[in-house]
Design a protein around this motif. Structure first.
Motif, PDB file in Angstrom:
ATOM      1  N   THR A  61       0.834  -1.189   0.000  1.00 16.83           N
ATOM      2  CA  THR A  61       0.000   0.000   0.000  1.00 16.83           C
ATOM      3  C   THR A  61       0.873   1.244   0.000  1.00 16.83           C
ATOM      4  O   THR A  61       1.844   1.324   0.741  1.00 16.83           O
ATOM      5  CB  THR A  61      -0.904   0.001   1.265  1.00 16.83           C
ATOM      6  OG1 THR A  61      -1.691  -1.189   1.254  1.00 16.83           O
ATOM      7  CG2 THR A  61      -1.812   1.198   1.288  1.00 16.83           C
ATOM      8  N   GLN A  62       0.522   2.195  -0.834  1.00 22.70           N
ATOM      9  CA  GLN A  62       1.222   3.483  -0.896  1.00 22.70           C
ATOM     10  C   GLN A  62       0.449   4.484  -0.045  1.00 22.70           C
ATOM     11  O   GLN A  62      -0.753   4.335   0.156  1.00 22.70           O
ATOM     12  CB  GLN A  62       1.267   3.989  -2.346  1.00 22.70           C
ATOM     13  CG  GLN A  62       1.836   2.997  -3.333  1.00 22.70           C
ATOM     14  CD  GLN A  62       3.339   2.948  -3.263  1.00 22.70           C
ATOM     15  OE1 GLN A  62       3.994   3.955  -3.186  1.00 22.70           O
ATOM     16  NE2 GLN A  62       3.873   1.737  -3.289  1.00 22.70           N
ATOM     17  N   ARG A  63       1.138   5.527   0.416  1.00 25.45           N
ATOM     18  CA  ARG A  63       0.485   6.547   1.250  1.00 25.45           C
ATOM     19  C   ARG A  63       0.762   7.929   0.666  1.00 25.45           C
ATOM     20  O   ARG A  63       1.890   8.269   0.363  1.00 25.45           O
ATOM     21  CB  ARG A  63       1.027   6.463   2.678  1.00 25.45           C
ATOM     22  CG  ARG A  63       0.475   7.531   3.599  1.00 25.45           C
ATOM     23  CD  ARG A  63       0.995   7.404   5.009  1.00 25.45           C
ATOM     24  NE  ARG A  63       2.422   7.644   5.049  1.00 25.45           N
ATOM     25  CZ  ARG A  63       3.279   6.949   5.783  1.00 25.45           C
ATOM     26  NH1 ARG A  63       2.855   5.968   6.537  1.00 25.45           N
ATOM     27  NH2 ARG A  63       4.561   7.223   5.754  1.00 25.45           N
ATOM     28  N   LYS A  64      -0.301   8.720   0.516  1.00 29.33           N
ATOM     29  CA  LYS A  64      -0.152  10.122   0.114  1.00 29.33           C
ATOM     30  C   LYS A  64      -0.619  10.965   1.291  1.00 29.33           C
ATOM     31  O   LYS A  64      -1.748  10.845   1.746  1.00 29.33           O
ATOM     32  CB  LYS A  64      -0.990  10.450  -1.119  1.00 29.33           C
ATOM     33  CG  LYS A  64      -0.926  11.938  -1.467  1.00 29.33           C
ATOM     34  CD  LYS A  64      -1.662  12.256  -2.736  1.00 29.33           C
ATOM     35  CE  LYS A  64      -1.686  13.736  -3.048  1.00 29.33           C
ATOM     36  NZ  LYS A  64      -0.402  14.366  -3.167  1.00 29.33           N
ATOM     37  N   THR A  65       0.264  11.814   1.792  1.00 24.37           N
ATOM     38  CA  THR A  65      -0.078  12.692   2.905  1.00 24.37           C
ATOM     39  C   THR A  65      -0.886  13.861   2.358  1.00 24.37           C
ATOM     40  O   THR A  65      -0.476  14.522   1.411  1.00 24.37           O
ATOM     41  CB  THR A  65       1.196  13.193   3.601  1.00 24.37           C
ATOM     42  OG1 THR A  65       1.944  12.049   4.034  1.00 24.37           O
ATOM     43  CG2 THR A  65       0.872  14.064   4.794  1.00 24.37           C
ATOM     44  N   LEU A  66      -2.034  14.118   2.971  1.00 25.24           N
ATOM     45  CA  LEU A  66      -2.917  15.186   2.511  1.00 25.24           C
ATOM     46  C   LEU A  66      -2.731  16.469   3.315  1.00 25.24           C
ATOM     47  O   LEU A  66      -2.781  17.556   2.767  1.00 25.24           O
ATOM     48  CB  LEU A  66      -4.371  14.729   2.590  1.00 25.24           C
ATOM     49  CG  LEU A  66      -4.700  13.450   1.815  1.00 25.24           C
ATOM     50  CD1 LEU A  66      -6.127  13.015   2.082  1.00 25.24           C
ATOM     51  CD2 LEU A  66      -4.468  13.638   0.338  1.00 25.24           C
ATOM     52  N   GLY A  67      -2.558  16.344   4.632  1.00 27.99           N
ATOM     53  CA  GLY A  67      -2.374  17.522   5.469  1.00 27.99           C
ATOM     54  C   GLY A  67      -2.600  17.197   6.931  1.00 27.99           C
ATOM     55  O   GLY A  67      -3.156  16.155   7.272  1.00 27.99           O
ATOM     56  N   ALA A  68      -2.180  18.108   7.790  1.00 28.37           N
ATOM     57  CA  ALA A  68      -2.282  17.898   9.244  1.00 28.37           C
ATOM     58  C   ALA A  68      -3.659  18.326   9.754  1.00 28.37           C
ATOM     59  O   ALA A  68      -4.213  19.336   9.317  1.00 28.37           O
ATOM     60  CB  ALA A  68      -1.191  18.683   9.957  1.00 28.37           C
ATOM     61  N   TRP A  69      -4.208  17.535  10.676  1.00 25.02           N
ATOM     62  CA  TRP A  69      -5.454  17.889  11.337  1.00 25.02           C
ATOM     63  C   TRP A  69      -5.099  18.682  12.574  1.00 25.02           C
ATOM     64  O   TRP A  69      -4.091  18.371  13.208  1.00 25.02           O
ATOM     65  CB  TRP A  69      -6.212  16.608  11.725  1.00 25.02           C
ATOM     66  CG  TRP A  69      -7.509  16.874  12.402  1.00 25.02           C
ATOM     67  CD1 TRP A  69      -8.712  17.078  11.816  1.00 25.02           C
ATOM     68  CD2 TRP A  69      -7.736  16.979  13.815  1.00 25.02           C
ATOM     69  NE1 TRP A  69      -9.657  17.308  12.763  1.00 25.02           N
ATOM     70  CE2 TRP A  69      -9.086  17.262  14.006  1.00 25.02           C
ATOM     71  CE3 TRP A  69      -6.915  16.900  14.937  1.00 25.02           C
ATOM     72  CZ2 TRP A  69      -9.651  17.436  15.259  1.00 25.02           C
ATOM     73  CZ3 TRP A  69      -7.477  17.077  16.187  1.00 25.02           C
ATOM     74  CH2 TRP A  69      -8.826  17.342  16.340  1.00 25.02           C
ATOM     75  N   PRO A  70      -5.762  19.702  12.987  1.00 26.28           N
ATOM     76  CA  PRO A  70      -7.033  20.275  12.547  1.00 26.28           C
ATOM     77  C   PRO A  70      -6.880  21.378  11.499  1.00 26.28           C
ATOM     78  O   PRO A  70      -7.874  21.887  10.994  1.00 26.28           O
ATOM     79  CB  PRO A  70      -7.625  20.849  13.822  1.00 26.28           C
ATOM     80  CG  PRO A  70      -6.438  21.271  14.621  1.00 26.28           C
ATOM     81  CD  PRO A  70      -5.358  20.283  14.276  1.00 26.28           C
ATOM     82  N   LYS A  71      -5.647  21.745  11.164  1.00 30.50           N
ATOM     83  CA  LYS A  71      -5.432  22.793  10.169  1.00 30.50           C
ATOM     84  C   LYS A  71      -6.090  22.415   8.845  1.00 30.50           C
ATOM     85  O   LYS A  71      -6.677  23.252   8.168  1.00 30.50           O
ATOM     86  CB  LYS A  71      -3.928  23.020   9.974  1.00 30.50           C
ATOM     87  CG  LYS A  71      -3.582  24.169   9.072  1.00 30.50           C
ATOM     88  CD  LYS A  71      -2.075  24.352   8.981  1.00 30.50           C
ATOM     89  CE  LYS A  71      -1.729  25.476   8.026  1.00 30.50           C
ATOM     90  NZ  LYS A  71      -0.279  25.603   7.884  1.00 30.50           N
TER      91      LYS A  71
END
Length: 161
Positions: A61-71
């Motif tokens: 499985t590959q992972r794409k980071t979308l962004g930090a929560w809660p920002k």
């Protein structure tokens, strides 16, 4: 991809109340509405939206980071995951733009010579003055004297020695 047991509708309330299982360094909370969307919880307290996918012909499985929560809100994460899912369906790798930017940055680093960097009123001197480094004059003088024999070397070629 096997269906994870920890699937639930990810909302800000659910995320705020979620805790990391004892003894784990990281844990994923998977969304039940959008396959592949997950929240990565880390022992440091950081929580990051990720999109998990598999590329055809590639194991794992590959992972794409979308962004930090809660920002990065739940709505924004869902939108970004939908875009990434569309790229995967088209046969593209959602991480390619980031990989290409990193490759270009490394190539640029190789092209920049020390002579261009340590020249009078050059980029490094400007950086030092913008950051209000107190002893920038003696530092630049020492660099110019110490690196004059290596002026045509690329910045990427430097090592600590």
């Amino acid at each position: 991809m096997t269906e994870p047991a920890n699937q639930l509708t990810l909302t800000d309330t659910v995320i705020r109340n979620a805790t990391l299982p004892p003894g784990k360094a990281q844990h994923y909370l998977h969304d039940d509405k959008l396959p592949g969307l997950a929240l990565r919880m880390r022992a440091t307290g950081g929580r990051t939206w990720v999109y998990l996918f598999t590329k055809p012909g590639v194991r794992g499985t590959q992972r794409k980071t979308l962004g930090a929560w809660p920002k990065y809100s739940e709505k924004a994460a869902r939108k970004a995951a939908t875009i990434a899912a569309g790229e995967v369906v088209k046969g593209l790798d959602p991480n390619d733009p980031k990989r290409e930017a990193r490759r270009q940055q490394a190539a640029e680093k190789q092209r920049t010579t020390l002579a261009a960097l340590i020249v009078e009123d050059g980029p490094y001197q400007m950086s030092l003055t913008e950051r209000q480094v107190v002893n920038w004059k003696p530092a630049m003088s020492a660099l110019r004297r110490g690196l004059k024999d290596h002026a045509e070397s690329g910045v990427g070629d430097l090592t600590r020695r």
